[in-house]
Design an enzyme around this catalytic site. Structure first.
Site, PDB file in Angstrom:
ATOM      1  N   CYS A  23       2.693  62.562  23.835  1.00 50.74           N
ATOM      2  CA  CYS A  23       4.107  62.678  24.214  1.00 50.74           C
ATOM      3  C   CYS A  23       4.381  63.876  25.112  1.00 50.74           C
ATOM      4  O   CYS A  23       5.388  63.900  25.817  1.00 50.74           O
ATOM      5  CB  CYS A  23       4.995  62.771  22.972  1.00 50.74           C
ATOM      6  SG  CYS A  23       4.993  61.283  21.967  1.00 50.74           S
ATOM      7  N   GLN A  46       2.663  57.895  13.297  1.00 51.39           N
ATOM      8  CA  GLN A  46       3.666  58.953  13.467  1.00 51.39           C
ATOM      9  C   GLN A  46       4.881  58.760  12.562  1.00 51.39           C
ATOM     10  O   GLN A  46       5.468  59.725  12.075  1.00 51.39           O
ATOM     11  CB  GLN A  46       4.119  59.027  14.928  1.00 51.39           C
ATOM     12  CG  GLN A  46       3.079  59.617  15.847  1.00 51.39           C
ATOM     13  CD  GLN A  46       3.635  59.937  17.220  1.00 51.39           C
ATOM     14  OE1 GLN A  46       4.764  60.395  17.362  1.00 51.39           O
ATOM     15  NE2 GLN A  46       2.834  59.696  18.253  1.00 51.39           N
ATOM     16  N   SER A  56      28.454  55.747  18.009  1.00 48.14           N
ATOM     17  CA  SER A  56      27.577  55.830  16.833  1.00 48.14           C
ATOM     18  C   SER A  56      28.219  56.677  15.739  1.00 48.14           C
ATOM     19  O   SER A  56      28.807  57.726  16.003  1.00 48.14           O
ATOM     20  CB  SER A  56      26.237  56.444  17.237  1.00 48.14           C
ATOM     21  OG  SER A  56      25.345  56.466  16.149  1.00 48.14           O
ATOM     22  N   SER A  90      13.637  58.329  17.901  1.00 49.74           N
ATOM     23  CA  SER A  90      13.793  57.958  19.312  1.00 49.74           C
ATOM     24  C   SER A  90      13.456  56.486  19.502  1.00 49.74           C
ATOM     25  O   SER A  90      12.600  55.931  18.804  1.00 49.74           O
ATOM     26  CB  SER A  90      12.881  58.825  20.184  1.00 49.74           C
ATOM     27  OG  SER A  90      11.524  58.659  19.796  1.00 49.74           O
ATOM     28  N   HIS A 118      12.982  58.048  24.968  1.00 54.71           N
ATOM     29  CA  HIS A 118      11.697  58.749  24.965  1.00 54.71           C
ATOM     30  C   HIS A 118      10.631  57.899  25.651  1.00 54.71           C
ATOM     31  O   HIS A 118       9.784  57.296  25.002  1.00 54.71           O
ATOM     32  CB  HIS A 118      11.310  59.059  23.517  1.00 54.71           C
ATOM     33  CG  HIS A 118      10.047  59.830  23.338  1.00 54.71           C
ATOM     34  ND1 HIS A 118       9.426  60.527  24.362  1.00 54.71           N
ATOM     35  CD2 HIS A 118       9.275  60.024  22.233  1.00 54.71           C
ATOM     36  CE1 HIS A 118       8.332  61.113  23.887  1.00 54.71           C
ATOM     37  NE2 HIS A 118       8.214  60.815  22.608  1.00 54.71           N
ATOM     38  N   CYS A 173       6.452  67.896  20.151  1.00 56.57           N
ATOM     39  CA  CYS A 173       5.391  67.469  19.241  1.00 56.57           C
ATOM     40  C   CYS A 173       4.601  66.346  19.897  1.00 56.57           C
ATOM     41  O   CYS A 173       5.123  65.597  20.730  1.00 56.57           O
ATOM     42  CB  CYS A 173       5.978  67.016  17.908  1.00 56.57           C
ATOM     43  SG  CYS A 173       7.116  65.609  18.023  1.00 56.57           S
TER      44      CYS A 173
END
Length: 389
Positions: free
Chosen positions: A91, A152, A210, A244, A345, A375
């Site tokens: 990432c 993950q 949201s 994400s 992402h 990360c």
């Protein structure tokens, strides 16, 4: 002494990484080519002066194989003499591209270099580069970690449990990300960094309406009975709402020295002050942002209080919230224009996307120092400090 400065930073809008996503019809080479072309147009530099193009891509297979960055540079119209390479630090791939580019300028190996990244997760889905039945880790890893590593999502759940981060806290954080992103769009704060593409002008995943009530109705995204038995401490709080999404997008920054910038009439946006990369527990996997933050602050001879703005990649809400618990950072200064939970992402593009958003936020808010950290799969993290010039 040479320095390294960012003089331009652009990104595409970010689309949903699904077949019906706004950018799903765009080949990944063309996604990246669009940002490279825009970068040169907005800066006014002669592309022939670029010493190298360093790009990040995670799933380097199919339409993202064969050194995607090279073909994006050619498609963008760069001279054939301009080289390019593609790197993978998961990432953080394009943040690593920024590190490499800046280090090249600092060393004198480069005068003008592009760091960039792309990922089309609609066309090249995550894990496409691992054929079914194939083991990407090998027998040595199996011997060292006999109980096995985890995906993950399970790492995000383990972090949630270890740091006692509940579902409501993660959902609140996710809602805040959407609200900040929507406010930034409505205020025109993304206009300077986004390069509209084929009629797509805004990030597709931002949900201004949201609410925590809506997110509370979502089910666990990663529940697995085998992992539930192995890790009874997991409460299964991670959902599609507080993690994400998968996305398509590209981003790029132009890096040079102050001396070269002055000679070419370029305006620096920020100086690349300090860098760090670190490894961490590959089971928890996503906690490297904590030691990476500590390491880069030591290298910069700064403290957390010196940092005006932070960009911490929102792979999962639990990651950012655990980082905040460990560092004590003020969340009001973190991801001030929203993060990956809202914006998206696109894996290989996210590093330079964060950098692009950060340098524009620094200028808009008059920040002196900013810190970016990400990360990365396998227990890795990058961190860097930027300084206003």
């Amino acid at each position: 002494m040479r320095d390294a400065v960012i003089v331009e930073a652009v990104r595409t809008p970010i689309g949903k990484g699904k077949p019906n996503g706004a950018l799903a019809h765009v080949h990944p080479v063309e996604l990246l080519a669009h940002t490279l072309r825009t970068l040169v147009e907005r800066s006014g530099v002669d592309a022939a002066l670029i010493d190298d193009v360093i790009g990040g891509t995670v799933d380097q297979v199919g339409e993202q194989a064969m050194n995607t960055t090279r073909y994006a540079a050619l498609s963008a119209g760069f001279p054939e003499s301009v080289p390019a390479t593609t790197v993978d630090r998961q990432c953080g791939s394009s943040q690593q591209a920024v590190h490499f580019a800046a280090q090249g300028v600092l060393s004198g190996a480069y005068d003008l270099v592009v760091a960039c990244g792309v990922e089309s997760m609609s066309r090249v889905p995550m894990w496409s580069n691992v054929p079914e039945g194939k083991d990407p880790f090998g027998p040595g890893i199996a011997e060292r970690y006999p109980e096995g590593l985890v995906p993950q999502g399970i790492s995000a759940e383990l972090i949630s449990a270890k740091w006692s981060i509940g579902r409501e806290q993660m959902d609140d954080f996710a809602v805040s990300s959407h609200r900040k992103a929507a406010a930034a769009w409505d205020s025109g704060l993304f206009d300077a960094e986004v390069a509209p593409l084929e009629g797509v002008t805004r990030d597709e995943c931002v949900r201004p309406g949201s609410t925590t009530e809506t997110l509370a109705g979502l089910r666990s995204a990663y529940y697995d009975p085998g992992f539930a038995e192995r890790f009874p401490q997991i409460e299964w709080n991670v959902t599609a709402g507080n993690a994400s999404p998968i996305n398509d997008g590209a981003s790029a920054v132009l890096i040079t020295s102050s001396e070269t910038a002055a000679r070419l009439g370029l305006r620096p946006l920020a100086r690349l002050h300090s860098f760090a990369v670190t490894g961490s527990d590959p089971l928890l996997m996503l906690t490297g942002v904590v030691p990476a933050t500590e390491k880069v602050l030591r290298r910069a001879s700064l403290t957390l209080d010196d940092i005006d703005l932070f960009e911490v990649n929102e792979a999962f809400a639990s990651v950012v919230l655990a980082w905040q618990q460990e560092t004590g950072a003020d969340l009001e200064r973190v991801n001030v224009h929203g993060g990956a939970i809202a914006l998206g992402h696109p894996l290989g593009a996210s590093g330079t996307r964060l950098t692009t958003t950060l340098v524009h936020a620094m200028r808009e808010r008059g920040a002196r120092y900013a810190l970016q950290t990400m990360c990365e799969a396998g227990g890795l993290a990058n961190a860097m400090v930027l300084e206003r010039v």
